[in-house]
Design an enzyme around this catalytic site. Structure first.
Site, PDB file in Angstrom:
ATOM      1  N   GLY A  23       0.838  -1.195   0.000  1.00 11.99           N
ATOM      2  CA  GLY A  23       0.000   0.000   0.000  1.00 11.99           C
ATOM      3  C   GLY A  23       0.870   1.242   0.000  1.00 11.99           C
ATOM      4  O   GLY A  23       1.866   1.318  -0.724  1.00 11.99           O
ATOM      5  N   VAL A  24       0.516   2.219   0.848  1.00 10.74           N
ATOM      6  CA  VAL A  24       1.244   3.499   0.895  1.00 10.74           C
ATOM      7  C   VAL A  24       2.736   3.252   1.117  1.00 10.74           C
ATOM      8  O   VAL A  24       3.584   3.775   0.395  1.00 10.74           O
ATOM      9  CB  VAL A  24       0.661   4.396   2.032  1.00 10.74           C
ATOM     10  CG1 VAL A  24       1.529   5.624   2.245  1.00 10.74           C
ATOM     11  CG2 VAL A  24      -0.774   4.789   1.709  1.00 10.74           C
ATOM     12  N   VAL A  25       3.079   2.449   2.115  1.00 13.51           N
ATOM     13  CA  VAL A  25       4.492   2.220   2.454  1.00 13.51           C
ATOM     14  C   VAL A  25       5.089   1.123   1.564  1.00 13.51           C
ATOM     15  O   VAL A  25       6.157   1.299   0.962  1.00 13.51           O
ATOM     16  CB  VAL A  25       4.656   1.845   3.944  1.00 13.51           C
ATOM     17  CG1 VAL A  25       6.121   1.598   4.283  1.00 13.51           C
ATOM     18  CG2 VAL A  25       4.081   2.943   4.840  1.00 13.51           C
ATOM     19  N   LYS A 115       3.628  -0.566  14.587  1.00 15.41           N
ATOM     20  CA  LYS A 115       3.698  -0.182  16.017  1.00 15.41           C
ATOM     21  C   LYS A 115       2.575  -0.794  16.834  1.00 15.41           C
ATOM     22  O   LYS A 115       2.770  -1.138  18.001  1.00 15.41           O
ATOM     23  CB  LYS A 115       3.712   1.337  16.188  1.00 15.41           C
ATOM     24  CG  LYS A 115       2.661   2.118  15.411  1.00 15.41           C
ATOM     25  CD  LYS A 115       3.159   2.434  14.024  1.00 15.41           C
ATOM     26  CE  LYS A 115       2.065   2.801  13.069  1.00 15.41           C
ATOM     27  NZ  LYS A 115       2.165   4.104  12.506  1.00 15.41           N
ATOM     28  N   GLU A 139      12.456   0.337  12.794  1.00 17.29           N
ATOM     29  CA  GLU A 139      12.658   1.798  12.797  1.00 17.29           C
ATOM     30  C   GLU A 139      11.433   2.568  12.314  1.00 17.29           C
ATOM     31  O   GLU A 139      11.102   3.640  12.835  1.00 17.29           O
ATOM     32  CB  GLU A 139      13.887   2.163  11.953  1.00 17.29           C
ATOM     33  CG  GLU A 139      14.226   3.629  11.935  1.00 17.29           C
ATOM     34  CD  GLU A 139      14.473   4.196  13.336  1.00 17.29           C
ATOM     35  OE1 GLU A 139      13.578   4.912  13.816  1.00 17.29           O
ATOM     36  OE2 GLU A 139      15.527   3.933  13.932  1.00 17.29           O
ATOM     37  N   VAL A 142       8.203   3.905  14.669  1.00 16.68           N
ATOM     38  CA  VAL A 142       8.125   5.120  15.502  1.00 16.68           C
ATOM     39  C   VAL A 142       8.611   6.318  14.702  1.00 16.68           C
ATOM     40  O   VAL A 142       9.759   6.356  14.247  1.00 16.68           O
ATOM     41  CB  VAL A 142       8.967   4.996  16.792  1.00 16.68           C
ATOM     42  CG1 VAL A 142       8.770   6.232  17.663  1.00 16.68           C
ATOM     43  CG2 VAL A 142       8.597   3.740  17.568  1.00 16.68           C
ATOM     44  N   LYS A 215       3.448   4.059  19.899  1.00 20.84           N
ATOM     45  CA  LYS A 215       4.824   4.537  19.684  1.00 20.84           C
ATOM     46  C   LYS A 215       5.483   4.911  21.016  1.00 20.84           C
ATOM     47  O   LYS A 215       6.676   4.644  21.228  1.00 20.84           O
ATOM     48  CB  LYS A 215       4.806   5.738  18.741  1.00 20.84           C
ATOM     49  CG  LYS A 215       4.419   5.356  17.310  1.00 20.84           C
ATOM     50  CD  LYS A 215       4.040   6.590  16.510  1.00 20.84           C
ATOM     51  CE  LYS A 215       3.769   6.265  15.056  1.00 20.84           C
ATOM     52  NZ  LYS A 215       3.086   7.367  14.343  1.00 20.84           N
TER      53      LYS A 215
HETATM   54  N1  LIG Z   1       1.371   5.350   6.082  1.00 21.90           N
HETATM   55  C1  LIG Z   1       2.315   5.828   6.900  1.00 21.90           C
HETATM   56  O1  LIG Z   1       2.672   7.017   6.859  1.00 21.90           O
HETATM   57  C2  LIG Z   1       2.981   4.932   7.870  1.00 21.90           C
HETATM   58  C3  LIG Z   1       2.549   3.649   8.086  1.00 21.90           C
HETATM   59  N2  LIG Z   1       3.173   2.865   9.015  1.00 21.90           N
HETATM   60  C4  LIG Z   1       2.732   1.500   9.232  1.00 21.90           C
HETATM   61  O2  LIG Z   1       2.991   0.755   8.043  1.00 21.90           O
HETATM   62  C5  LIG Z   1       2.012  -0.285   7.903  1.00 21.90           C
HETATM   63  C6  LIG Z   1       1.350  -0.152   6.534  1.00 21.90           C
HETATM   64  O3  LIG Z   1       0.752   1.116   6.431  1.00 21.90           O
HETATM   65  P1  LIG Z   1       0.215   1.656   5.011  1.00 21.90           P
HETATM   66  O4  LIG Z   1       1.144   1.294   3.934  1.00 21.90           O
HETATM   67  O5  LIG Z   1      -0.116   3.084   5.247  1.00 21.90           O
HETATM   68  O6  LIG Z   1      -1.136   0.813   4.866  1.00 21.90           O
HETATM   69  P2  LIG Z   1      -2.012   0.551   3.550  1.00 21.90           P
HETATM   70  O7  LIG Z   1      -3.400   0.313   4.041  1.00 21.90           O
HETATM   71  O8  LIG Z   1      -1.779   1.606   2.543  1.00 21.90           O
HETATM   72  O9  LIG Z   1      -1.413  -0.808   2.978  1.00 21.90           O
HETATM   73  C7  LIG Z   1      -1.641  -2.060   3.568  1.00 21.90           C
HETATM   74  C8  LIG Z   1      -1.296  -3.150   2.563  1.00 21.90           C
HETATM   75  O10 LIG Z   1      -1.468  -4.405   3.223  1.00 21.90           O
HETATM   76  C9  LIG Z   1      -2.220  -5.260   2.387  1.00 21.90           C
HETATM   77  N3  LIG Z   1      -2.990  -6.197   3.210  1.00 21.90           N
HETATM   78  C10 LIG Z   1      -3.999  -5.919   4.071  1.00 21.90           C
HETATM   79  N4  LIG Z   1      -4.421  -7.059   4.660  1.00 21.90           N
HETATM   80  C11 LIG Z   1      -3.668  -8.048   4.165  1.00 21.90           C
HETATM   81  C12 LIG Z   1      -3.614  -9.451   4.371  1.00 21.90           C
HETATM   82  N5  LIG Z   1      -4.454 -10.043   5.226  1.00 21.90           N
HETATM   83  N6  LIG Z   1      -2.707 -10.186   3.690  1.00 21.90           N
HETATM   84  C13 LIG Z   1      -1.852  -9.574   2.811  1.00 21.90           C
HETATM   85  N7  LIG Z   1      -1.846  -8.264   2.585  1.00 21.90           N
HETATM   86  C14 LIG Z   1      -2.739  -7.505   3.253  1.00 21.90           C
HETATM   87  C15 LIG Z   1      -3.117  -4.360   1.566  1.00 21.90           C
HETATM   88  O11 LIG Z   1      -3.522  -5.019   0.381  1.00 21.90           O
HETATM   89  C16 LIG Z   1      -2.165  -3.191   1.312  1.00 21.90           C
HETATM   90  O12 LIG Z   1      -1.356  -3.484   0.194  1.00 21.90           O
HETATM   91  C17 LIG Z   1       1.070  -0.117   9.103  1.00 21.90           C
HETATM   92  O13 LIG Z   1       1.521  -0.954  10.147  1.00 21.90           O
HETATM   93  C18 LIG Z   1       1.246   1.344   9.480  1.00 21.90           C
HETATM   94  O14 LIG Z   1       0.952   1.578  10.832  1.00 21.90           O
HETATM   95  C19 LIG Z   1       4.256   3.302   9.747  1.00 21.90           C
HETATM   96  C20 LIG Z   1       4.729   4.557   9.572  1.00 21.90           C
HETATM   97  C21 LIG Z   1       4.111   5.492   8.646  1.00 21.90           C
HETATM   98  N1  LIG Z   2      -0.668   7.248  11.015  1.00 24.22           N
HETATM   99  C1  LIG Z   2       0.683   7.468  11.445  1.00 24.22           C
HETATM  100  C2  LIG Z   2       1.623   6.984  10.380  1.00 24.22           C
HETATM  101  C3  LIG Z   2       3.012   6.913  10.860  1.00 24.22           C
HETATM  102  O1  LIG Z   2       3.341   6.278  11.852  1.00 24.22           O
HETATM  103  C4  LIG Z   2       0.904   8.937  11.673  1.00 24.22           C
HETATM  104  O2  LIG Z   2       0.062   9.740  11.261  1.00 24.22           O
HETATM  105  O3  LIG Z   2       1.912   9.288  12.308  1.00 24.22           O
HETATM  106 NA    NA Z   3      11.628   6.059  12.770  1.00 17.20          NA
END
Ligand SMILES: NC(=O)C1=CN([C@@H]2O[C@H](COP(=O)(O)OP(=O)(O)OC[C@H]3O[C@@H](n4cnc5c(N)ncnc54)[C@H](O)[C@@H]3O)[C@@H](O)[C@H]2O)C=CC1
Ligand SMILES: N[C@@H](CC=O)C(=O)O
Ligand code: NA
Length: 444
Positions: A23-25, A115, A139, A142, A215
């Protein structure tokens, strides 16, 4: 002197990497792994081979990646015995927890941004990783791109950390910043944070403070060598912060920020809390805008350190994931594992009622002689010393002819339980209208 012949890293058998979530990350992580393959090979001393990407739904845009890599069977992917590293950027507790434990069980090292999972089940994950001799790096979990886990876990591990305080959620910082600088409405600012990829899948985690609490728990565990879970953290979100609070803050020379505050007291007990707070406009945290995060660390020998940078978003978070990926891959090449969990100290947790800070208390009162003195007496009776009082007329409401004034009373340092006693007594008094609102005040 004999010298070892340099080995061409590209000729070594590649390290097999699986990506859970795109997804996003995850999409940014996959992009960097493919676009920067040569540099990564040189930095690691070995090639990385992306062997599979698990997603929830295969009916999607593959973003220029090989469609053959994608699967919706994450369990089968992590059950392979030939994986070296699994990157988990799915989020949530289940099925992620089971997927990560399965990957560890099959001998893969883990890089995760999750987290929520670490703050709830870190113990099980670390125990499994340690007993299997694999790495668990996080990393990105948080403060996004900011290097803060590694400084707490490694760089400062020989020092004695006393305080960690800062902004650790990008979404709430973005919302509060928009409300402050453009007068934006809460819901509009949240929708924009979601569009920009800052928010969690369920943004309740952001706006109600669960994400910041997770976090804070992870940082407290690292900083104080004491296991702290998300549920141990005192938590308030920003949903009750109104534009009135922001206007009043400005009048008092402050801004409203969502903070995480981790401290040790003289007995060594630990307090961990996340809540909105007033911060003086002159404080460095006040100018941290958008989805940026910033964290102060105070320690015995280093003194005061500040870390600042993008706290959310695809590319910034991918930077932190990639740093861990290279580190874990280097460890793998050398046949070693990085540090495990250090929770030997098991310090006591200070109950929230014992925590001391400053407060801004806002009360709507009947505008009559003696009311200010009566309100001030209640503070004094509970050992809460008032530093400043601001009185202004309330906005006139249709159909009400009673004169109402708003008292905004800023306190000196006081104990939370004493302050709560003040609030209860104020709310019982006949001169008070509505509920008494409290915002904590942090930073000198
Ligand atoms: N978006 C951000 O700015 C940040 C996100 N994070 C963490 O990174 C992780 C991912 O966040 P995002 O990329 O924003 O989420 P997202 O919702 O954009 O992406 C999630 C991905 O996981 C996949 N997915 C969901 N359930 C699934 C399953 N059962 N089996 C296989 N794939 C599955 C989805 O298809 C999607 O590709 C989360 O733990 C979030 O807390 C951490 C720091 C910053
Ligand atoms: N949803 C979180 C994503 C990064 O950890 C935030 O807004 O800080
Ligand atoms: Na960090």
């Amino acid at each position: 002197m004999n010298r070892l012949e340099p080995v061409d890293p590209a000729k070594l058998a590649p390290l097999k990497v699986a990506l859970l979530g795109c997804g996003v990350v995850g999409s940014q992580v996959a992009r960097v792994i493919t676009e920067q393959a040569e540099d990564l090979t040189n930095r690691i001393g070995c090639r990385l081979e992306l062997v599979g990407i698990a997603v929830r739904n295969l009916d999607r845009d593959f973003g220029g990646l090989d469609p053959e890599l994608f699967t919706d069977d994450a369990k089968a992917l992590v059950s392979r015995d030939d994986l070296d590293i699994v990157i988990e950027v799915v989020g949530g507790i289940e099925p992620t927890r089971e997927l990560v434990l399965t990957a560890i069980d099959h001998g893969a090292s883990i890089v995760t941004a999750n987290k929520a999972l670490l703050a709830q089940d870190g113990e099980a994950l670390f125990t499994a990783a340690e007993s299997r001799g694999v790495d668990l790096y996080f990393e990105a979990a948080v403060a996004g791109a900011i290097p803060i886990v590694r400084p707490l876990r490694e760089s400062l591990v020989g020092d004695e950390i006393t305080t960690v305080m800062g902004i650790v959620n990008g979404t709430t910082n973005y919302i509060l910043d928009q409300m402050t600088t453009t007068g934006a409405d809460f819901d509009d600012a949240l929708a924009e944070a979601q569009r920009l990829g800052y928010a969690e899948a369920d943004p309740t985690a952001d706006v109600e403070g669960y994400d910041a609490a997770a976090k804070a728990a992870i940082m407290a565990t690292l900083a104080f060598h004491t296991r702290v879970r998300g549920a141990d953290v005192y938590r308030e979100g920003i949903t009750s912060v109104t534009s009135n609070d922001i206007v009043l803050a400005r009048k008092l020379g402050c801004v409203v920020k969502m903070l995480a505050v981790l401290k040790t007291d003289v007995q060594g007990a630990v307090s961990v809390r996340v809540h909105p707070a007033l911060v003086p406009s002159s404080h460095p945290l006040a100018s941290v805008g958008g989805a940026y995060n910033a964290i102060f660390v105070e320690s015995r020998d280093a003194g005061r350190l500040m870390f600042m940078g993008p706290g959310a978003g695809g590319s910034p978070t991918a930077s932190a994931v990639m740093g861990d990926l290279v580190t874990v891959a280097r460890n793998r090449v050398r046949g070693v594992a990085g540090p495990g969990e250090s929770v030997y100290a098991q310090r006591a947790m200070t109950p929230m009622g014992e925590v001391e800070t400053r407060y801004l208390v806002r009360i709507n009162v009947v505008d009559e002689p003696g009311v200010l003195a009566a309100a001030a007496a209640i503070f004094a009776n509970h050992n809460v010393s008032v530093q400043t009082v601001d009185q202004s007329p309330a906005v006139a409401r249709d159909g009400e002819d009673e004169e109402i004034a708003v008292l905004a009373m800023m306190t000196h340092q006081a104990r939370e339980s004493d302050l709560q006693a003040v609030v209860r007594e104020l709310e019982e008094r006949s001169f008070t209208r509505g509920t008494v609102e409290v915002l904590r005040v942090e930073g000198k």
